[in-house]
Design a protein around this motif. Structure first.
Motif, PDB file in Angstrom:
ATOM      1  N   LYS A 670     -74.514 -55.761  -6.875  1.00  0.00           N
ATOM      2  CA  LYS A 670     -75.942 -55.849  -6.606  1.00  0.00           C
ATOM      3  C   LYS A 670     -76.635 -56.226  -7.912  1.00  0.00           C
ATOM      4  N   GLU A 672     -80.457 -56.069 -10.228  1.00  0.00           N
ATOM      5  CA  GLU A 672     -81.804 -55.559 -10.463  1.00  0.00           C
ATOM      6  C   GLU A 672     -82.510 -56.534 -11.388  1.00  0.00           C
ATOM      7  N   TRP A 682     -88.223 -52.442 -11.776  1.00  0.00           N
ATOM      8  CA  TRP A 682     -87.003 -53.151 -11.406  1.00  0.00           C
ATOM      9  C   TRP A 682     -86.921 -53.283  -9.893  1.00  0.00           C
ATOM     10  N   SER A 684     -84.377 -54.207  -6.705  1.00  0.00           N
ATOM     11  CA  SER A 684     -82.967 -54.283  -6.346  1.00  0.00           C
ATOM     12  C   SER A 684     -82.761 -55.331  -5.257  1.00  0.00           C
ATOM     13  N   ASN A 711     -73.044 -47.623  -9.516  1.00  0.00           N
ATOM     14  CA  ASN A 711     -74.322 -47.603 -10.234  1.00  0.00           C
ATOM     15  C   ASN A 711     -74.163 -47.827 -11.732  1.00  0.00           C
ATOM     16  N   LYS A 713     -74.498 -50.251 -14.777  1.00  0.00           N
ATOM     17  CA  LYS A 713     -75.370 -51.401 -15.027  1.00  0.00           C
ATOM     18  C   LYS A 713     -74.854 -52.205 -16.214  1.00  0.00           C
TER      19      LYS A 713
END
Length: 979
Positions: A670, A672, A682, A684, A711, A713
């Motif tokens: 994913k 951001e 941010w 998503s 999660n 980053k």
């Protein structure tokens, strides 16, 4: 498509033409610096980003068949079947000019050394060195004939030496000596079947001997270390070898094998019937198997092992329940009533079939006797005889620490107390029980939420016909324990659980577990994972990182970690930090539809809809970092542009589309992003393109980062945009306008000053004119008719020998003349003098008309009489009222009022005469002479208003009675206080 490897049941992904691969035969694979995977296929060169394929072509690339790929720094080079050499530049294929080398159709490999020289080897034993002249322009420097007609197989660049190998020798090139040295590595008997496979970390060359044997070769001393059992070597060679974690893969006659630690063939992997061309490892540690005619297979993680119907003796793939016997044996409950045992450190399963067909396990509970609940029935399994016997209908079962049993069916709970008395509690469907180790409560998980049973609820024994019992307890709930007696409770002992704040869990309950510190974890269908601590309910759900809110099971291991199965994967929640780790197919699970989980001695067992997965906890200890994000394309006003770090745009170039990518072949990524200057938060997204239409003129910073399913980053990638305002809104233009405005203001100010000066000069002239007009007005006021009338009045008094009135009349006339003369010298007169003059004038007129009218002065007591007003301004209006209004009728009234409203002095002259309309009619009949007094007053007003910012205003109102008949005139004179 996914396949298990039968040898150890590892998980692989298949990529074929169905997924977009241009050709089913793949010869080579390489990755560039961004992470794109480049594939050499029989239908051309293609680039793969984990989702989409892009195929490249070139006019010289006949038939599009690409044989090999060579990653060189950030460049991708490849060769075709006709010996041409190509490279990719600006996302286009460019043909490399080989010069005289193009006559050699057997080019094998190309690489670049640290001196920016390119080395090209061929199958005919030649090595070509090319020196760089300018960007992508090279010329042949030297051609080396290695005096070998065998294939130059591998090459290696170390420090100041370059190494080549063929089936006979290792060649090393020294820059100092500018020549090759060679060393035969094997006796003549076997050298034709030996070539370099790879270089290990100690820079030892790993050489492949004809089958099971390998040797190490020191590249510095060119000394070899070889077994003395050369005569025992088998003649069938291994073509390819790859080290992958703790596994060694090898190909022999295009078949795939696993080697043991002694490099001996261990197991043949027969899951792939088609030949394998090569094995390659990517940057994430995934293993790619390139096949002939079947595309690509990717091995993601060899730490996960799987048990399925087709690769083990697992009876059914659908697993509903996992549990553990006291000796550590794993129990597996599958579809259709199969019960499997997996003993410690053994791969094989022992299977037993429950008598009833189509049984599906809902719960397994292990106590002194092994009880199984399945499909509304409870079974007893004898561990000695390995036989089952049907006990009673049930959905789930639990035995608490007092020996009380709870067995659910579709109607409620069958409760068996410590006296072995059975009672039915009508409570609906219950899918899980849990007896707390820290209190007297029994927790029930139902389709309607979490309930509790308090076995300390008081009860009495009574007969059903006992009216007192009925009256006292009203039979809110009853347990029958013999034919006559009932156990009656004052209130239902099964209640909805509510914490100290009144919160409850209203979701479908799947499983209940408790930690040693008395924290209760409740897995729900749709609500996530709830936990109860200190009589307070909290929840862990997708917002916190849980992979799904549809939880099917929860298990707490010996380390305090919480394992949660869901419909989209497995979660591991750290018992201390509550950090969540997601495990899915991408990590090695056989299916994301997970039903149950248990942990035995750090081995994790996951029951899924496609079989059993087992792995060690350490296999997921390290969370993969998020891949870096790269900007793929910038589109400005529907035009693709070069990718820069900073853009300076016009105000019309304010529609920006940004395409980016973070490449991972294991994780679903994913993103951001945010556009500073537009927003700070941010956003998503799962898309890799964002659009910013109609941006305002200002500075912007675009930031984007990748986010893994755990999660994690990545570092932030940024772009900078400056959208300039239109020319009329630029700082230079604004400064110019400002300067021009200042010039205009200066010009206007100068013009205004000059105008004021001119006006002052004109005002001086007007003052003289006003003085002249005042004299003319005085002369007009003291017209001959008035003087004649005054003389006649005096003469009349003399003839009548009324000397007293004659004397009074002359005195008042003299005073009036004195005030007129004084006023004619000045432009302004005080209110006091003006009023005095008006009083004398009206008295004279009253005497002349023999008191035909009355005069009344009304002066505001707060009015300052020393204020100045324009001189001789009011008298003409009073004269007009007497002469044309009051002199023509009897009982006339004249009212003169003075008051002040802020900075305005109002003088009101009001009479009840015949009115202006009738007076004008009489004037026309008499053809009266025009009165110049009013004309002169009007001229004075206009003159005063022209030289002053405060205007004198005159309002004349015709008064009428209820019948619309004239009843007089009112004149309002508004004079500013200051001039």
């Amino acid at each position: 498509m996914n396949y298990p490897i039968h040898a150890q049941s590892f998980y692989l992904q298949s990529i074929s033409i169905d997924e977009g691969l241009p050709g089913s035969t793949v010869y080579g694979m390489a990755q560039d610096s961004i992470g794109y995977t480049w594939l050499a296929t029989d239908r051309g060169l293609c680039r793969y980003d984990g989702t989409f394929f892009k195929t490249y072509s070139h006019p010289v690339l006949k038939g599009n068949e690409v044989l090999d790929i060579f990653p060189i720094d950030d460049e991708i080079w490849f060769s075709d079947i006709n010996g041409h050499l190509f490279y990719v530049k600006d996302d286009q294929i460019e043909l490399f000019d080989l010069g005289v080398i193009k006559e050699d159709k057997e080019l094998k490999k190309i690489f670049k050394d640290k001196r920016e020289n390119y080395w090209i080897s061929s199958r005919t034993g030649y090595v070509y060195r090319l020196k760089k002249e300018r960007s992508f322009s090279y010329k042949i420097d030297t051609i080396y004939d290695l005096k070998s007609k065998s294939n130059i197989h591998s090459s290696f660049n170390k420090d100041n030496c370059i190494f080549f190998t063929n089936y006979q020798k290792i060649y090393s090139f020294s820059y100092k000596e500018n020549r090759f040295r060679s060393k035969e590595v094997l006796p003549q008997a076997i050298r034709d079947r030996v070539f370099l496979v790879n270089f290990n970390r100690n820079l030892k060359a790993q050489l492949r001997l004809p089958q099971q044997q390998f040797l190490s070769y020191d590249l510095d001393t060119l000394e070899n270390y070889i077994s003395n059992n050369i005569e025992k070597l088998i003649r069938t060679p291994i073509e390819n070898i790859t080290f992958f974690n703790n596994l060694i893969f090898a190909t022999q006659r295009n078949q795939l094998y696993l080697l043991d630690n002694n490099f001996e063939l261990d197991k043949k992997i027969d899951w792939l019937p088609h030949p394998i061309n090569r094995i390659r490892e990517d940057k994430e540690g995934n293993l790619w198997f390139l096949t002939r005619g079947k595309g690509i297979f990717i091995l993601y993680n060899n730490a996960f092992q799987h048990y399925q119907e087709n690769n083990s003796n697992l009876p059914k793939n659908i697993i509903y329940e996992l549990n553990q016997l006291p000796d550590g044996t794993l129990l597996i409950g599958t579809a259709q009533g199969w019960l499997s045992f997996k003993e410690k450190e053994k791969q094989e399963l022992i299977n037993y079939k429950i008598d009833n067909e189509n049984q599906e396990f809902y719960s397994l509970t292990i106590r002194d006797s092994f009880l199984i609940t399945a499909f509304n029935q409870i079974w007893k399994f004898d561990l000695t005889t390995k036989k089952t016997s049907l006990m009673d209908g049930s959905k789930a079962m639990n035995i608490n620490n007092k020996g009380e049993s709870f067995i659910s069916n579709y109607n409620g709970i069958i409760y068996k107390d410590e006296q072995n008395d059975f009672f039915t509690i009508p409570s609906g469907r219950i899918y899980d029980f849990h007896t707390s180790k820290h209190n007297h409560l029994q927790y029930f998980g139902t389709t309607n939420g979490l309930f509790i049973f308090d076995n300390q609820t008081p009860f009495v024994d009574c007969l059903k016909t006992d009216s007192s019992c009925i009256k006292r307890y009203d039979f809110k709930i009853e347990f029958r324990y013999d034919k006559k007696k009932y156990r009656c409770y004052e209130k239902n002992p099964i209640q909805v659980y509510e914490d100290k704040n009144g919160n409850s869990i209203d979701y479908y309950i799947a499983e209940i577990e408790e930690t040693p510190d008395s924290t209760l974890y409740v897995a729900t269908y749709g609500g996530g994972l709830f936990y109860i601590k200190n009589d307070s309910i909290a929840v862990i759900n997708q917002e916190d990182g849980l992979i799904s809110n549809i939880c099917t099971d929860v298990y707490i291991d010996d380390d305090g970690d919480i394992w949660v199965t869901t419909n989209t994967g497995l979660n591991k929640i750290d018992g201390q930090t509550k950090n969540i780790r997601s495990i899915t197919i991408e990590d090695g699970l056989i299916s994301n539809e997970t039903n149950t989980v248990t942990v035995i001695d750090s081995m994790v067992y996951v029951g899924t809809s496609k079989g059993l997965t087992e792995f060690h906890k350490s296999a997921i200890a390290n969370v993969r970092p998020a891949p870096d994000v790269f900007i793929k394309n910038i589109n400005i006003d529907q035009r693709d542009t070069s990718i820069l770090s900073n853009y300076n745009l016009t105000f019309r170039e304010n529609n920006i589309n940004i395409e980016f990518i973070a490449l991972s072949y294991q994780s679903k990524i994913k993103y951001e992003y945010r556009m500073l200057g537009l927003n700070k938060e941010w956003v998503s997204t799962t898309q890799n393109i964002v659009r910013f239409p109609n941006l305002e003129a200002r500075n912007y910073t675009f930031e984007v980062r990748a986010v893994t399913k755990d999660n994690k980053k990545s570092t932030t990638t940024g772009l900078y945009f400056t959208i300039n305002p239109p020319w009329w809104n630029t700082l230079v233009f604004k400064i110019g306008v400002g300067i021009l405005t200042l010039l205009l203001i200066g010009f206007f100010a100068n013009w205004r000053i000059q105008r004021i000066r001119r006006k002052e000069a004109e005002k001086s002239k007007l003052d003289k004119k006003i003085a002249t007009l005042e004299l003319e007005a005085l002369q007009a006021q003291m017209n001959p008719h008035f003087i004649f009338n005054v003389m006649n009045s005096i003469q009349s008094y003399i003839f009548d020998e009324d000397s007293l009135n004659a004397s009074r009349y002359l005195d008042k006339f003299a005073s009036l003349m004195r005030i007129f003369l004084s006023a004619s010298k000045d432009k302004y007169i005080s209110l006091r003098d003006e009023i005095e003059m008006l009083k004398i004038y009206t008295e004279l007129e009253q005497m002349r008309f023999e008191d035909q009218f009355e005069v009344k002065f009304s002066i505001d007591k707060n009015l300052n009489l020393d204020l100045e007003i324009p001189s001789v301004m009011i008298q003409p209006f009073v004269e007009n009222a007497i002469k044309h209004g009051l002199s023509l009728q009897k009982n006339g009234k004249l009212t003169i009022t003075f008051n002040r409203d802020q900075q305005i002095i109002h003088c009101i002259v009001e009479d009840n005469g015949i009115g202006r309309e009738k007076a004008n009619q009489l004037k026309e009949k008499r053809k009266a002479h025009r009165s110049y007094g009013m004309d002169l007053v009007q001229q004075r007003i206009e003159t005063i208003n022209s030289i002053s910012s405060n205007d004198v205003n005159i309002s004349i109102i015709d008064l009428k009675d209820a019948n619309k008949q004239p009843k007089g005139t009112k004149v309002i004179i508004a004079m500013p206080v200051e001039y």
